[in-house]
Design an enzyme around this catalytic site. Structure first.
Site, PDB file in Angstrom:
ATOM      1  N   ASP A 172      73.722  50.082  14.686  1.00  0.00           N
ATOM      2  CA  ASP A 172      72.676  49.125  15.026  1.00  0.00           C
ATOM      3  C   ASP A 172      71.887  48.767  13.767  1.00  0.00           C
ATOM      4  O   ASP A 172      71.318  49.638  13.115  1.00  0.00           O
ATOM      5  CB  ASP A 172      71.757  49.711  16.103  1.00  0.00           C
ATOM      6  CG  ASP A 172      70.934  48.631  16.778  1.00  0.00           C
ATOM      7  OD1 ASP A 172      71.363  47.460  16.774  1.00  0.00           O
ATOM      8  OD2 ASP A 172      69.857  48.950  17.304  1.00  0.00           O
ATOM      9  N   HIS A 179      61.034  40.568  13.858  1.00  0.00           N
ATOM     10  CA  HIS A 179      60.843  41.795  14.636  1.00  0.00           C
ATOM     11  C   HIS A 179      60.411  42.933  13.724  1.00  0.00           C
ATOM     12  O   HIS A 179      59.467  43.674  14.027  1.00  0.00           O
ATOM     13  CB  HIS A 179      62.148  42.162  15.350  1.00  0.00           C
ATOM     14  CG  HIS A 179      62.148  43.552  15.940  1.00  0.00           C
ATOM     15  ND1 HIS A 179      61.483  43.866  17.096  1.00  0.00           N
ATOM     16  CD2 HIS A 179      62.717  44.709  15.500  1.00  0.00           C
ATOM     17  CE1 HIS A 179      61.646  45.161  17.361  1.00  0.00           C
ATOM     18  NE2 HIS A 179      62.388  45.700  16.418  1.00  0.00           N
ATOM     19  N   GLU A 244      65.806  45.415  23.867  1.00  0.00           N
ATOM     20  CA  GLU A 244      65.862  44.712  22.584  1.00  0.00           C
ATOM     21  C   GLU A 244      66.963  43.669  22.665  1.00  0.00           C
ATOM     22  O   GLU A 244      68.124  43.998  22.948  1.00  0.00           O
ATOM     23  CB  GLU A 244      66.123  45.692  21.421  1.00  0.00           C
ATOM     24  CG  GLU A 244      64.920  46.582  21.126  1.00  0.00           C
ATOM     25  CD  GLU A 244      65.057  47.390  19.849  1.00  0.00           C
ATOM     26  OE1 GLU A 244      66.198  47.583  19.372  1.00  0.00           O
ATOM     27  OE2 GLU A 244      64.014  47.835  19.318  1.00  0.00           O
ATOM     28  N   GLU A 246      69.619  41.496  21.222  1.00  0.00           N
ATOM     29  CA  GLU A 246      70.412  41.548  19.991  1.00  0.00           C
ATOM     30  C   GLU A 246      71.718  40.774  20.150  1.00  0.00           C
ATOM     31  O   GLU A 246      72.254  40.640  21.250  1.00  0.00           O
ATOM     32  CB  GLU A 246      70.748  43.008  19.619  1.00  0.00           C
ATOM     33  CG  GLU A 246      69.504  43.873  19.457  1.00  0.00           C
ATOM     34  CD  GLU A 246      69.751  45.188  18.741  1.00  0.00           C
ATOM     35  OE1 GLU A 246      70.730  45.295  17.979  1.00  0.00           O
ATOM     36  OE2 GLU A 246      68.943  46.119  18.951  1.00  0.00           O
ATOM     37  N   ASP A 278      69.699  46.762  23.513  1.00  0.00           N
ATOM     38  CA  ASP A 278      69.504  48.113  22.977  1.00  0.00           C
ATOM     39  C   ASP A 278      68.255  48.704  23.647  1.00  0.00           C
ATOM     40  O   ASP A 278      67.160  48.672  23.091  1.00  0.00           O
ATOM     41  CB  ASP A 278      69.334  48.007  21.454  1.00  0.00           C
ATOM     42  CG  ASP A 278      69.169  49.354  20.790  1.00  0.00           C
ATOM     43  OD1 ASP A 278      69.690  50.341  21.328  1.00  0.00           O
ATOM     44  OD2 ASP A 278      68.513  49.413  19.732  1.00  0.00           O
ATOM     45  N   ARG A 282      59.993  53.505  23.683  1.00  0.00           N
ATOM     46  CA  ARG A 282      59.109  53.413  22.515  1.00  0.00           C
ATOM     47  C   ARG A 282      58.280  54.674  22.281  1.00  0.00           C
ATOM     48  O   ARG A 282      57.994  55.024  21.137  1.00  0.00           O
ATOM     49  CB  ARG A 282      58.167  52.214  22.668  1.00  0.00           C
ATOM     50  CG  ARG A 282      58.858  50.878  22.819  1.00  0.00           C
ATOM     51  CD  ARG A 282      59.704  50.568  21.611  1.00  0.00           C
ATOM     52  NE  ARG A 282      60.309  49.227  21.726  1.00  0.00           N
ATOM     53  CZ  ARG A 282      61.260  48.803  20.917  1.00  0.00           C
ATOM     54  NH1 ARG A 282      61.758  49.589  19.973  1.00  0.00           N
ATOM     55  NH2 ARG A 282      61.757  47.599  21.074  1.00  0.00           N
ATOM     56  N   GLN A 285      60.567  57.198  20.834  1.00  0.00           N
ATOM     57  CA  GLN A 285      60.921  56.723  19.489  1.00  0.00           C
ATOM     58  C   GLN A 285      59.811  57.019  18.481  1.00  0.00           C
ATOM     59  O   GLN A 285      60.075  57.485  17.368  1.00  0.00           O
ATOM     60  CB  GLN A 285      61.193  55.211  19.553  1.00  0.00           C
ATOM     61  CG  GLN A 285      61.685  54.609  18.243  1.00  0.00           C
ATOM     62  CD  GLN A 285      61.957  53.103  18.374  1.00  0.00           C
ATOM     63  OE1 GLN A 285      61.865  52.527  19.456  1.00  0.00           O
ATOM     64  NE2 GLN A 285      62.299  52.470  17.266  1.00  0.00           N
ATOM     65  N   LYS A 298      67.117  55.800  21.763  1.00  0.00           N
ATOM     66  CA  LYS A 298      68.081  54.699  21.756  1.00  0.00           C
ATOM     67  C   LYS A 298      69.394  55.071  22.438  1.00  0.00           C
ATOM     68  O   LYS A 298      70.070  54.217  23.000  1.00  0.00           O
ATOM     69  CB  LYS A 298      68.387  54.298  20.308  1.00  0.00           C
ATOM     70  CG  LYS A 298      67.173  53.868  19.503  1.00  0.00           C
ATOM     71  CD  LYS A 298      66.729  52.474  19.894  1.00  0.00           C
ATOM     72  CE  LYS A 298      65.703  51.936  18.916  1.00  0.00           C
ATOM     73  NZ  LYS A 298      65.400  50.528  19.143  1.00  0.00           N
ATOM     74  N   THR A 302      73.084  51.522  25.970  1.00  0.00           N
ATOM     75  CA  THR A 302      73.080  50.169  25.397  1.00  0.00           C
ATOM     76  C   THR A 302      74.005  49.334  26.257  1.00  0.00           C
ATOM     77  O   THR A 302      75.082  49.811  26.630  1.00  0.00           O
ATOM     78  CB  THR A 302      73.600  50.199  23.942  1.00  0.00           C
ATOM     79  OG1 THR A 302      72.802  51.106  23.183  1.00  0.00           O
ATOM     80  CG2 THR A 302      73.559  48.826  23.307  1.00  0.00           C
ATOM     81  N   GLU A 419      56.869  43.855  20.830  1.00  0.00           N
ATOM     82  CA  GLU A 419      56.294  42.731  20.083  1.00  0.00           C
ATOM     83  C   GLU A 419      55.441  41.851  20.982  1.00  0.00           C
ATOM     84  O   GLU A 419      54.347  41.443  20.613  1.00  0.00           O
ATOM     85  CB  GLU A 419      57.418  41.859  19.516  1.00  0.00           C
ATOM     86  CG  GLU A 419      58.123  42.441  18.330  1.00  0.00           C
ATOM     87  CD  GLU A 419      59.277  41.543  17.929  1.00  0.00           C
ATOM     88  OE1 GLU A 419      59.030  40.487  17.333  1.00  0.00           O
ATOM     89  OE2 GLU A 419      60.432  41.887  18.237  1.00  0.00           O
TER      90      GLU A 419
HETATM   91 CA    CA Z   1      67.987  47.911  18.101  1.00  0.00          CA
END
Ligand code: CA
Length: 476
Positions: A172, A179, A244, A246, A278, A282, A285, A298, A302, A419
């Site tokens: 990843d 971002h 996320e 992606e 993904d 948070r 993380q 993570k 996914t 975000e």
């Molecule tokens: Ca990611």
């Protein structure tokens, strides 16, 4: 004259590549001129699979590859065409392929598409062109082929889609600069981007075993949480589960250990693209990532969209990599290639939609939370390939890349809730009055990707969809 016709004419005169048709100022190079459109892109082409004609995602100009099964049948290779799926093995059995397209069809008719990914661009292109002929409403032998439709074509609504490839490794990246900057600002207001960001396509090795195909549920993970105001961590369900947005890339032939892929050859190792979610916890993380980066926040899961949209299908939607802002360094030479800078970026609109349980009960459609575009990435996928192998590391057919969260700078273009809510401080208000900082149990997140350009048929990726389910209850 449409863009396609003009390009074909330009090409016949030894003219420009499609990125240059857009009027960008990228310098011409021999490699850029190798970007090719062919009959598979002609906007006027129609299929005898009538649902494909004008289909928002899967017209005959797309022809993405995937793995499907019918009830009681084995998983096998197929091609999305309108609301249907072409069974590649059945077409093979019917004798519809020969030469290179036959070899490629054999590689694409098993339980995974790894053999097709390994076979490389020439085989993939031959297969795409022949499948285009087979499905063409006005192709040679169309009426005879049509009589085989019952054997060749399945209603997608009655099929199950599977992961298209056996994934050896999943890497990843972090190429969404907006971002990276916004997420960095939340933690380091004065120094949002680390000094390496504009030199290194930053990435980490993520988890291949928990990559799942679109359509299922993601379980809220338990993990160590330590809010700033708390003296020490505790263990429990993540309170800050996020998505996320992606762009995913499927790797083709790959390289032997010790043999880097030069940037000039990197695009040949990209076999196709998908949408990738993904899922990210948070709170887990934030606590676990120092100093070695994300791990359990993570690897919980996914999701990828099921269809591999090929570079060939995306050819009309290539564009020049947007110029770096004044003051940014040029990529180092091993990541800088004229053709890649001229054509290595893709104009793909990427949308995030959310449907809460309340919205579902009320019959309300999913709400568009944000819209971004793959062209907002700071690095091209070819640069990711060149960087990944620059130390000699080997890529293998079926390896998966995530681009990193794709976000823009405008409100409404954020690729994740971290975000959008400024780290959970500013809740999003949904139609109907509900609010979200992070995802709640029962929420469904849907990604959609589309590529459009005047003079060409619009193509899409289909959906990457997943719903959040509650955490496993803790013992005691
Ligand atoms: Ca990611």
């Amino acid at each position: 004259m449409d863009d396609y016709a003009r390009f074909v004419l330009d090409r016949a005169k030894g003219g420009s590549a499609p990125g240059q048709l857009r009027g960008n100022k990228a310098k011409r190079s021999k490699k850029a001129a190798q970007i090719m459109l062919d009959e598979t892109h002609a906007a006027g082409r129609t299929s005898w699979v009538v649902s494909a004609n004008g289909h928002a995602a899967f017209p005959i100009q797309n022809l993405p590859f995937g793995i499907f099964s019918t009830q009681g049948g084995p998983a096998r290779g197929g091609v999305a065409i309108g609301d249907s799926i072409l069974d590649i093995g059945a077409a093979l059995d019917a004798g519809l392929f020969s030469g290179l397209s036959r070899d490629a069809a054999e590689a694409a008719s098993g339980r995974t598409l790894n053999p097709l990914l390994e076979a490389g661009a020439a085989a993939r292109v031959a297969l795409r062109r022949r499948i285009g002929e087979i499905l063409d409403a006005n192709g040679d032998g169309a009426s005879a082929i049509r009589t085989l439709a019952r054997r060749l074509i399945h209603d997608a609504a009655h099929c199950t889609l599977h992961l298209p490839a056996r994934i050896g490794d999943f890497t990843d990246f972090f190429a969404g600069i907006h971002h990276a900057r916004t997420a960095g600002t939340i933690n380091r207001p004065d120094n949002p981007l680390m000094p390496n960001y504009k030199y290194v396509p930053v990435a980490y090795h993520s988890r291949a075993s928990s990559v799942l195909v679109s359509g299922g549920t993601v379980r809220r993970p338990n993990g160590q949480r330590k809010p700033p105001e708390q003296a020490g961590p505790d263990f429990g369900p993540s309170r800050n589960l996020d998505y996320e947005l992606e762009l995913g890339a499927w790797i083709g032939p790959g390289n032997a250990l010790g043999s880097p892929i030069p940037i000039s050859e990197a695009s040949r190792h990209i076999a196709g693209f998908c949408l990738l979610n993904d899922w990210s916890a948070r709170d887990i993380q934030a606590w676990e990532s120092q100093p070695l980066g994300p791990f359990l926040s993570k690897s919980l899961s996914t999701f990828v969209s099921p269809w591999i949209v090929t570079p060939e299908a995306l050819e009309p939607f290539r564009m020049a990599q947007p110029p770096r802002p004044d003051g940014d360094p040029a990529p180092l030479p091993h990541l800088n290639d004229g053709a890649d800078q001229a054509n290595g970026c893709f104009d793909i609109a990427m949308d995030v939609l959310l449907q809460t349980p309340k919205m579902r009960e009320a019959g309300a459609a999913p709400h568009v939370l944000s819209r971004a575009n793959a062209s907002m990435l700071y690095w091209t996928v070819a640069q990711m390939v060149a960087h990944h192998t620059s130390n000699g590391c080997n890529l293998q057919p079926g390896d998966l890349f995530g681009s990193g969260t794709v976000s823009g700078t405008e409100p409404g273009s954020e690729g994740c809730l971290l975000e959008m809510t400024r780290g959970g401080r500013d809740p999003v208000v949904l139609p109907g009055g509900e609010t979200r900082t992070y995802l709640m149990d029962g929420d469904t997140v849907i990604f959609r990707g589309t590529a459009r350009r005047d003079g060409f048929a619009m193509i899409g990726f289909g959906e990457c969809r997943g719903s959040v389910t509650g955490a496993i209850a803790l013992a005691g």
